[in-house]
Scaffold this active site. Structure first.
Site, PDB file in Angstrom:
ATOM      1  N   ILE A 102     -55.029  35.403  -4.066  1.00 29.11           N
ATOM      2  CA  ILE A 102     -54.445  34.742  -5.573  1.00 29.11           C
ATOM      3  C   ILE A 102     -53.203  36.131  -5.646  1.00 29.11           C
ATOM      4  O   ILE A 102     -53.505  37.297  -5.130  1.00 29.11           O
ATOM      5  CB  ILE A 102     -55.341  34.689  -6.592  1.00 29.11           C
ATOM      6  CG1 ILE A 102     -54.557  34.457  -7.359  1.00 29.11           C
ATOM      7  CG2 ILE A 102     -56.452  36.698  -6.869  1.00 29.11           C
ATOM      8  CD1 ILE A 102     -55.411  34.212  -8.312  1.00 29.11           C
ATOM      9  N   CYS A 103     -52.332  35.569  -6.110  1.00 32.03           N
ATOM     10  CA  CYS A 103     -50.996  36.120  -6.456  1.00 32.03           C
ATOM     11  C   CYS A 103     -49.869  36.402  -5.107  1.00 32.03           C
ATOM     12  O   CYS A 103     -49.532  35.137  -4.646  1.00 32.03           O
ATOM     13  CB  CYS A 103     -51.560  37.593  -7.600  1.00 32.03           C
ATOM     14  SG  CYS A 103     -50.237  37.873  -8.954  1.00 32.03           S
ATOM     15  N   ALA A 104     -49.512  37.503  -5.568  1.00 27.80           N
ATOM     16  CA  ALA A 104     -48.978  38.185  -4.051  1.00 27.80           C
ATOM     17  C   ALA A 104     -49.712  38.754  -2.635  1.00 27.80           C
ATOM     18  O   ALA A 104     -49.456  38.482  -1.523  1.00 27.80           O
ATOM     19  CB  ALA A 104     -48.352  39.536  -4.268  1.00 27.80           C
ATOM     20  N   TYR A 123     -47.664  34.125  -5.701  1.00 22.06           N
ATOM     21  CA  TYR A 123     -46.361  34.171  -7.117  1.00 22.06           C
ATOM     22  C   TYR A 123     -45.800  34.005  -6.190  1.00 22.06           C
ATOM     23  O   TYR A 123     -45.024  33.971  -5.256  1.00 22.06           O
ATOM     24  CB  TYR A 123     -46.658  35.808  -7.084  1.00 22.06           C
ATOM     25  CG  TYR A 123     -46.509  36.407  -8.635  1.00 22.06           C
ATOM     26  CD1 TYR A 123     -47.442  35.767 -10.043  1.00 22.06           C
ATOM     27  CD2 TYR A 123     -44.880  36.228  -8.811  1.00 22.06           C
ATOM     28  CE1 TYR A 123     -46.734  36.600 -10.783  1.00 22.06           C
ATOM     29  CE2 TYR A 123     -44.714  37.079  -9.831  1.00 22.06           C
ATOM     30  CZ  TYR A 123     -45.175  37.332 -10.833  1.00 22.06           C
ATOM     31  OH  TYR A 123     -44.788  37.534 -11.944  1.00 22.06           O
ATOM     32  N   SER A 149     -53.792  30.599  -4.340  1.00 25.09           N
ATOM     33  CA  SER A 149     -53.807  30.555  -6.152  1.00 25.09           C
ATOM     34  C   SER A 149     -52.730  31.605  -5.931  1.00 25.09           C
ATOM     35  O   SER A 149     -52.656  32.449  -6.142  1.00 25.09           O
ATOM     36  CB  SER A 149     -54.901  31.052  -6.653  1.00 25.09           C
ATOM     37  OG  SER A 149     -54.698  30.554  -8.756  1.00 25.09           O
TER      38      SER A 149
END
Length: 186
Positions: A102-104, A123, A149
């Site tokens: 998720i994210c980075a 991200y 995500s």
């Protein structure tokens, strides 16, 4: 039996890591937090100290069903620098285990070539690091055995999607209702 490993490095995004742990444990999935720092006490990106269940080097991690990478900075960078983790993730994908980031953190998977041919989200600003993937801007993507995500605000649907893959949609929906999670637009 399902077993999920959530990898924590100094500078991890607390909500992204701990939301996964919380929701999966509510769903009665064995979920283990693993420090890659050499110390069980891991400092989150917002100064929240978290005690991991175990150290990477003290655990046989080959029995996982899902391997989860939370984002955050510099946590994502630290995950990407951990050579033993890189090998474990490649082995996990080869044997058909789930990878979730998720994210980075999807950039770690991209850097290892583990997103080749997959659809992935991340991200904003990390899209170029998802080598080989078709990048989307959906909150959560499931592609093959990879779940990605976009960030802290998508941590709940990310965690519920992991749970859904392990225990089915009915269980994930039940946990979602129990935490008063409502999908936007419903």
């Amino acid at each position: 039996m399902e077993k999920v490993y959530v990898f924590l490095a100094d500078g991890f995004e607390e909500i992204e890591g701990l939301t996964v742990v919380d929701i999966l444990r509510r769903g009665e999935v064995e979920t283990v937090t693993v420090s890659v720092t050499g110390n069980r006490l891991v400092q989150g990106s917002h100064g929240i100290p978290v005690t991991a269940d175990c150290l990477f080097e003290d655990q046989d991690l080959g029995d996982g069903t899902v391997y989860v990478l939370p984002g955050g900075m510099p946590g994502t960078l630290h995950l990407g620098e951990h050579r033993e983790l890189a090998g474990l993730l490649a082995e996990a994908k080869a044997k058909g285990a789930w990878l979730a980031a998720i994210c980075a953190a999807p950039s770690v998977l991209g850097g290892l070539g583990l997103l080749e041919g997959e659809t992935a989200a991340c991200y904003p600003g990390f899209e170029e690091k998802l080598a080989g993937a078709r990048v989307t801007f959906h909150p959560v993507e499931v592609s093959g055995h990879v779940i990605t995500s976009r960030g802290m605000g998508t941590a709940i649907p990310f965690a519920l999607k992991i749970l859904e893959q392990l225990k089915g949609k009915e269980t994930a929906d039940s946990i979602g209702r129990g935490i008063i999670w409502e999908t936007p637009g419903k």
